[in-house]
Structure formats: structure tokens, C-alpha cells
Design an enzyme around this catalytic site. Structure first.
Site, PDB file in Angstrom:
ATOM      1  N   ASP A  67      35.468  39.410  34.140  1.00 30.73           N
ATOM      2  CA  ASP A  67      34.643  40.044  35.594  1.00 30.73           C
ATOM      3  C   ASP A  67      33.965  41.229  34.899  1.00 30.73           C
ATOM      4  O   ASP A  67      33.764  41.733  33.843  1.00 30.73           O
ATOM      5  CB  ASP A  67      35.845  40.408  36.261  1.00 30.73           C
ATOM      6  CG  ASP A  67      36.952  41.122  35.593  1.00 30.73           C
ATOM      7  OD1 ASP A  67      36.779  41.830  34.701  1.00 30.73           O
ATOM      8  OD2 ASP A  67      38.104  41.320  36.366  1.00 30.73           O
ATOM      9  N   ASN A 137      48.717  44.129  42.737  1.00 34.79           N
ATOM     10  CA  ASN A 137      48.898  43.150  43.776  1.00 34.79           C
ATOM     11  C   ASN A 137      48.952  41.739  43.221  1.00 34.79           C
ATOM     12  O   ASN A 137      48.551  40.936  44.294  1.00 34.79           O
ATOM     13  CB  ASN A 137      47.715  43.687  44.686  1.00 34.79           C
ATOM     14  CG  ASN A 137      46.420  43.259  44.196  1.00 34.79           C
ATOM     15  OD1 ASN A 137      46.288  43.002  43.039  1.00 34.79           O
ATOM     16  ND2 ASN A 137      45.279  43.608  44.978  1.00 34.79           N
ATOM     17  N   HIS A 139      46.567  40.310  41.579  1.00 32.83           N
ATOM     18  CA  HIS A 139      45.079  39.722  41.066  1.00 32.83           C
ATOM     19  C   HIS A 139      45.293  39.233  39.684  1.00 32.83           C
ATOM     20  O   HIS A 139      45.687  40.073  38.672  1.00 32.83           O
ATOM     21  CB  HIS A 139      44.279  40.707  41.699  1.00 32.83           C
ATOM     22  CG  HIS A 139      43.831  41.700  40.725  1.00 32.83           C
ATOM     23  ND1 HIS A 139      43.049  42.692  41.379  1.00 32.83           N
ATOM     24  CD2 HIS A 139      44.258  42.160  39.366  1.00 32.83           C
ATOM     25  CE1 HIS A 139      43.022  43.773  40.556  1.00 32.83           C
ATOM     26  NE2 HIS A 139      43.746  43.561  39.283  1.00 32.83           N
ATOM     27  N   GLU A 144      41.390  38.790  44.195  1.00 30.19           N
ATOM     28  CA  GLU A 144      42.285  39.567  45.089  1.00 30.19           C
ATOM     29  C   GLU A 144      43.200  38.577  45.889  1.00 30.19           C
ATOM     30  O   GLU A 144      42.874  37.561  46.118  1.00 30.19           O
ATOM     31  CB  GLU A 144      41.413  40.587  45.982  1.00 30.19           C
ATOM     32  CG  GLU A 144      40.492  41.554  45.176  1.00 30.19           C
ATOM     33  CD  GLU A 144      41.251  42.650  44.419  1.00 30.19           C
ATOM     34  OE1 GLU A 144      42.538  42.533  43.894  1.00 30.19           O
ATOM     35  OE2 GLU A 144      40.966  43.790  44.334  1.00 30.19           O
TER      36      GLU A 144
HETATM   37  P1  PGA Z   1      45.431  47.160  33.993  1.00 29.54           P
HETATM   38  O1  PGA Z   1      44.833  46.305  34.993  1.00 29.54           O
HETATM   39  O2  PGA Z   1      45.604  46.594  32.768  1.00 29.54           O
HETATM   40  O3  PGA Z   1      44.678  48.589  34.104  1.00 29.54           O
HETATM   41  O4  PGA Z   1      46.877  47.571  34.629  1.00 29.54           O
HETATM   42  C1  PGA Z   1      45.015  44.860  35.146  1.00 29.54           C
HETATM   43  C2  PGA Z   1      44.500  44.303  36.167  1.00 29.54           C
HETATM   44  O5  PGA Z   1      44.017  44.837  37.276  1.00 29.54           O
HETATM   45  O6  PGA Z   1      44.059  43.205  36.055  1.00 29.54           O
END
Ligand code: PGA
Length: 265
Positions: A67, A137, A139, A144
């Protein structure tokens, strides 16, 4: 699903890097799907160290990141392109012409980015191994909750939780984009293999859903249950919510015995 529960986040990084190294030994021109965020950082550091010791080379490798924020330039240090340069690409022998992110710089119509990105992935022959983190959450990428399980690369509006969680990367909140282009859930599922990393107790609820919950668009990571070859590398803290933990550990011991006897398939 292969569920590998390791002592701590360092062990997750070591195992993740070892798996990438093994893939590149078998297939030096592999196509890697890469992730950003805090979770894969230690694994990237490990790969850089391995490269410096001559244990791995990336000269034939092609990469596609999951992304990128809409409206940031590739050279913006807050972009995921900036992150990848800083954390990995600047320190290894990869051909930068083979590194891809779904960039949507100012002036680009965001609707055009997704289909082009999908086409580039197809032209490269598809992704051999997709590295993933997971959001609190649930994702994956920026898919999302309530994302279509059949989605392809497209623009997504970030949830308030994700904006809050990622605000730490932006000095000025006004500069934080609320839109991103992300590989879709179907794009991720099209990878030949998936390796998801999760560490720390704040990921325990998402990991529980991912492994033991019902498949649901409300926890996008659960879509991985439908994939043929997924490895979930987690530390003890991220595993804390799993009900069948003893069973997963037992399966791993059995798998190791099989590996010793027959080698890797
Ligand atoms: P993080 O993010 O590795 O910073 O916890 C993971 C994500 O949001 O996919």
C-alpha cells in the site's frame, strides 16, 4: 494455516528473514510482496545484516508493496516509498527498477493506480511470497473492516483507529493522508504464499480472530483462512488470546519431525 508461536519479537524477525532467505536460495528471481509498519522492521534489519554478510542477494528480486498513501510523493520521507528506501532498499543490492509501490503522487487520478498495479503484478508473474502485518482492527494492507473479500488494488478510506495508530509517523497531523491505495484482499490471496507477522499484546485480539474466528469482512485478516499456504509467525504476547495454543505447538513439533525426516516440500 501454519501457526508458529515464538518466544519474542526478535525470534519472529529471525524466522521471517530465514524464510525469505530460503525462498531466495530456491528462486533468486522471486517476486516478494512487502509490508511497512513497525512489525517487519526487525526482519528487514536482519535481512540487511544477512546481505552484508553475503548470505543473501536481491539482484534478481522484484517487489510489490501492499500500500501507499494517496497524495504523497515517492521522495516524501513520510511515504511508504520513503520507508522502504530507508529501512531496506538503500541497504541491499536490489535493482530499484524492480521495486514497486502503488504510488499516487499529487496530480495522479487515484482510480487509475489500482488497475495498473494489478497489471504490473500479473506481468511480473504474480507474487511468490506476500509478507503481511495485521492491524489491531484486523486489517491487512489497508483493507479496513467491511472491505470486500474479493477486492483488488484500489483506493480505501482509512478508519479513525488506523489514522490514530499511524499518526505517530506524521509530525504535523494535517499532513497525514486519509486515503490510501492498497492491494485488495483478493490480490493478497492471489500470492502463492503468505507470511503474516504479528507481535505484542495489542495484536492478540486480531490474531485470535485471524486464526480461530469465522471468516468475516469485519476482520479482513480472516480471509487468509481461505488461502492454501499461509504461515502466521507470532510471539507469545500476540498468541495470548488463542484457545488452542497447545495444539498449535504440538503441530509444530510434529512438523519439525517430518521436516527432519523428509526435508521441505
Ligand atoms: P504495525 O502495523 O506493524 O505498525 O503494527 C501493522 C498494520 O497496520 O498492518
Amino acid at each position: 494455516m501454519e501457526i508458529v508461536i515464538l518466544e519474542n519479537s526478535d525470534a519472529v524477525a529471525i524466522e521471517g528473514a530465514a524464510r525469505i532467505r530460503r525462498l531466495l536460495e530456491d528462486k533468486p528471481d522471486a517476486v516478494l510482496g512487502l509490508a511497512t509498519g513497525s512489525t517487519p522492521l526487525a526482519m528487514y534489519r536482519r535481512l540487511v545484516a544477512d546481505f552484508r554478510q553475503g548470505l543473501v542477494s536481491f539482484t534478481g528480486v522484484t517487489t510489490f508493496n501492499l500500500d501507499e498513501y494517496v497524495g504523497l510523493r515517492a521522495d516524501d520521507p513520510q511515504s511508504y516509498s520513503g520507508y522502504m528506501s530507508r529501512e531496506l532498499f538503500d541497504h541491499i543490492d536490489i535493482d530499484r527498477g524492480r521495486t514497486h509501490l502503488p504510488l499516487c503522487e499529487p496530480g495522479t487520478d487515484p482510480a487509475t493506480v489500482g488497475p495498473c498495479y494489478e497489471e504490473s503484478i500479473r506481468e511480473a508473474g504474480g507474487i511468490d511470497l506476500q509478507v503481511l502485518g495485521v492491524g489491531q482492527n484486523g486489517h491487512i494492507g489497508f483493507n479496513e473492516p467491511a472491505s470486500s473479500l474479493g477486492s483488488r488494488t484500489r483506493v480505501k478510506t482509512l478508519t479513525p483507529e488506523t489514522l490514530h495508530s499511524n499518526s505517530r509517523y506524521f509530525d504535523d497531523p494535517a499532513e497525514q493522508p486519509e486515503l490510501a491505495v492498497t492491494m485488495g484482499i483478493a490480490t493478497i490471496r492471489s500470492a502463492s504464499r503468505v507470511m503474516l507477522l504479528a507481535t505484542g499484546s495489542r495484536k492478540a485480539a486480531a490474531v485470535r480472530q485471524l486464526v480461530e474466528g469465522p471468516v468475516s469482512a469485519m476482520w479482513p485478516a480472516t480471509a487468509l483462512q481461505l488461502h492454501e499456504r499461509v504461515a502466521v509467525l507470532i510471539d507469545n504476547e500476540a498468541a495470548a488470546g488463542l484457545e488452542r495454543r497447545d495444539y498449535y505447538d504440538w503441530v509444530n513439533r510434529k512438523q519439525r519431525q517430518l521436516l527432519l525426516r523428509y526435508g521441505e516440500s
